[in-house]
Scaffold this motif. Sequence first.
Motif: not given
Length: 247
Positions: A73-78
């Motif tokens: 999981r990327h922060d704020q990027r899905g």
Amino acid sequence: MTYGFANLKDEGTTPKSTLASTVYQQLRDDLLGGALETESKLRVEWVVSKYGAGASPVREALNRLASEGLLGRHDQRGFFVMPVSAAELEELTRTRCWLEERALRESIAHRTAEWEEQLVLALHRLGRASRLSRENRSSLDPDWEKLHRTFHRVLISACRSHWLVGFCDQLSDHAYRYRQMANDGESARRDDFGEHRLIAECALDGNADGAVQALIDHYQLTAAMCMERFKQGEASKAAASPERARR
């Protein structure tokens, strides 16, 4: 393709927990089977469209898969599909051997007549199944995979720890993902049933040291074959790169 449940978007008539579980299982099967490219992004909108479910159950399914280590999981990027590597496969195999050695020793120490009968039956059914798919001789048969999983699960089922069995199951899933990606069907020349029979015979005889060694040898051979396929794939990509550059 929506896997036959395109009406799942009607969240007013189907419980969200059921929708999330359905998406979770379908997506999990695709991740373990190598149907989704590693490191590719999984945007909620794309998953909604592909699996025919609403955004809420999709997010729940994605979060669940991330907690299992199948998605990153990327922060704020899905979300994205977790990458594979030789280093991770080595670590995975080593850890699996550690845990399953303890589980197998405990299972043998506390074996019962029922456990012995289940192990004999699991081995018998595995021996009667074809390892390779009839439709595609370069891939593993899904029915064989189920029987293979059952054999290994029965082997450690008498260890008296559902926590330990659960951890072993999770590692087995990740190992299965690597085997599917390595696609070791046709090139895997080995006496697969002989390996499983040796493990079972030692376990049934109460020979814990022999059973553990046979199990570790079995897992390490599988990992070595997967490693070889990764090397071949990397070599093919490297050979193709100059060709692309000349075009």
